[in-house]
Design a protein around this motif. Structure first.
Motif, short mmCIF file in Angstrom:
data_model
loop_
_atom_site.label_atom_id
_atom_site.label_comp_id
_atom_site.label_asym_id
_atom_site.label_seq_id
_atom_site.Cartn_x
_atom_site.Cartn_y
_atom_site.Cartn_z
N MET A 88 0.83 -1.19 0.00
CA MET A 88 0.00 0.00 0.00
C MET A 88 0.87 1.26 0.00
O MET A 88 0.59 2.20 -0.72
CB MET A 88 -0.94 -0.02 1.21
N ARG A 89 1.93 1.26 0.83
CA ARG A 89 2.82 2.42 0.94
C ARG A 89 3.39 2.78 -0.44
O ARG A 89 3.35 3.95 -0.85
CB ARG A 89 3.93 2.13 1.93
N ASP A 90 3.92 1.78 -1.13
CA ASP A 90 4.53 2.06 -2.45
C ASP A 90 3.50 2.58 -3.44
O ASP A 90 3.81 3.45 -4.26
CB ASP A 90 5.21 0.80 -2.99
N ASP A 91 2.29 2.04 -3.38
CA ASP A 91 1.23 2.50 -4.28
C ASP A 91 0.89 3.97 -4.02
O ASP A 91 0.72 4.75 -4.97
CB ASP A 91 -0.04 1.66 -4.12
N ILE A 92 0.80 4.34 -2.75
CA ILE A 92 0.47 5.73 -2.41
C ILE A 92 1.58 6.66 -2.85
O ILE A 92 1.32 7.72 -3.43
CB ILE A 92 0.20 5.86 -0.89
N ILE A 93 2.82 6.26 -2.62
CA ILE A 93 3.97 7.09 -3.05
C ILE A 93 3.93 7.25 -4.57
O ILE A 93 4.13 8.36 -5.09
CB ILE A 93 5.29 6.46 -2.58
N GLU A 94 3.68 6.17 -5.28
CA GLU A 94 3.62 6.24 -6.75
C GLU A 94 2.52 7.17 -7.22
O GLU A 94 2.72 7.98 -8.14
CB GLU A 94 3.40 4.83 -7.32
N ILE A 95 1.35 7.10 -6.59
CA ILE A 95 0.23 7.96 -6.97
C ILE A 95 0.59 9.43 -6.75
O ILE A 95 0.35 10.27 -7.62
CB ILE A 95 -1.04 7.59 -6.16
N ILE A 96 1.16 9.74 -5.60
CA ILE A 96 1.52 11.14 -5.31
C ILE A 96 2.57 11.63 -6.28
O ILE A 96 2.48 12.76 -6.78
CB ILE A 96 1.99 11.29 -3.85
N CYS A 97 3.56 10.80 -6.59
CA CYS A 97 4.61 11.21 -7.54
C CYS A 97 4.06 11.40 -8.95
O CYS A 97 4.57 12.23 -9.69
CB CYS A 97 5.74 10.18 -7.53
N GLU A 98 3.02 10.65 -9.30
CA GLU A 98 2.38 10.85 -10.61
C GLU A 98 1.61 12.17 -10.63
O GLU A 98 1.59 12.86 -11.65
CB GLU A 98 1.46 9.69 -10.93
N ILE A 99 0.99 12.51 -9.52
CA ILE A 99 0.23 13.75 -9.44
C ILE A 99 1.16 14.96 -9.44
O ILE A 99 0.90 15.96 -10.09
CB ILE A 99 -0.67 13.75 -8.19
N ASN A 100 2.26 14.86 -8.70
CA ASN A 100 3.25 15.95 -8.67
C ASN A 100 4.64 15.35 -8.56
O ASN A 100 5.09 14.99 -7.47
CB ASN A 100 2.99 16.89 -7.51
N PRO A 101 5.34 15.24 -9.70
CA PRO A 101 6.66 14.63 -9.73
C PRO A 101 7.72 15.35 -8.89
O PRO A 101 8.78 14.79 -8.63
CB PRO A 101 7.04 14.67 -11.22
N LEU A 102 7.43 16.57 -8.46
CA LEU A 102 8.41 17.31 -7.66
C LEU A 102 8.38 16.91 -6.18
O LEU A 102 9.27 17.28 -5.42
CB LEU A 102 8.17 18.81 -7.78
N TRP A 103 7.36 16.15 -5.77
CA TRP A 103 7.27 15.72 -4.38
C TRP A 103 8.39 14.74 -4.08
O TRP A 103 8.66 13.82 -4.85
CB TRP A 103 5.91 15.07 -4.12
N ASP A 104 9.05 14.94 -2.95
CA ASP A 104 10.16 14.08 -2.54
C ASP A 104 9.69 13.16 -1.40
O ASP A 104 9.54 13.61 -0.27
CB ASP A 104 11.33 14.94 -2.07
N PRO A 105 9.49 11.88 -1.69
CA PRO A 105 8.99 10.97 -0.67
C PRO A 105 9.98 10.75 0.48
O PRO A 105 9.59 10.27 1.54
CB PRO A 105 8.73 9.67 -1.42
N ASP A 106 11.22 11.12 0.30
CA ASP A 106 12.23 10.95 1.34
C ASP A 106 12.29 12.14 2.30
O ASP A 106 12.95 12.06 3.33
CB ASP A 106 13.61 10.72 0.72
N ASP A 107 11.62 13.22 1.97
CA ASP A 107 11.60 14.41 2.83
C ASP A 107 10.48 14.27 3.85
O ASP A 107 9.33 14.58 3.58
CB ASP A 107 11.42 15.67 1.99
N GLU A 108 10.82 13.79 5.03
CA GLU A 108 9.83 13.51 6.06
C GLU A 108 9.25 14.79 6.67
O GLU A 108 8.23 14.73 7.35
CB GLU A 108 10.42 12.62 7.14
N ASP A 109 9.88 15.92 6.46
CA ASP A 109 9.38 17.18 7.00
C ASP A 109 8.36 17.85 6.09
O ASP A 109 7.74 18.83 6.46
CB ASP A 109 10.55 18.15 7.24
#
Length: 73
Positions: A1-22
């Protein structure tokens, strides 16, 4: 589920950095993109995210999104 959500968000906005926890997802995405995320999650997981559950706190991090989805299953 986590990977799917990350993939969806990155598709919506490729500038989002999933490693930036802040970085708050809800604050990073434009409102149209946040609505796109909600609709995509509803379709993918065959759930309905009630309007009350759409507050930004539920879309702050991937973990809060997972908790929301699990509470609605």
């Amino acid at each position: 589920m986590r990977d799917d959500i990350i993939e969806i968000i990155c598709e919506i906005n490729p500038l989002w950095d999933p490693d930036d926890e802040d970085m708050s997802i809800a604050e990073f995405l434009e409102s149209k993109q946040l609505m796109e995320l909600i609709v995509t999650l509803e379709d993918k997981y065959d759930i309905d995210i009630p309007y009350d559950e759409r507050n930004e706190d539920n879309f702050d991090t991937v973990d809060t999104i997972i908790a929301l989805l699990e509470s609605l299953e």
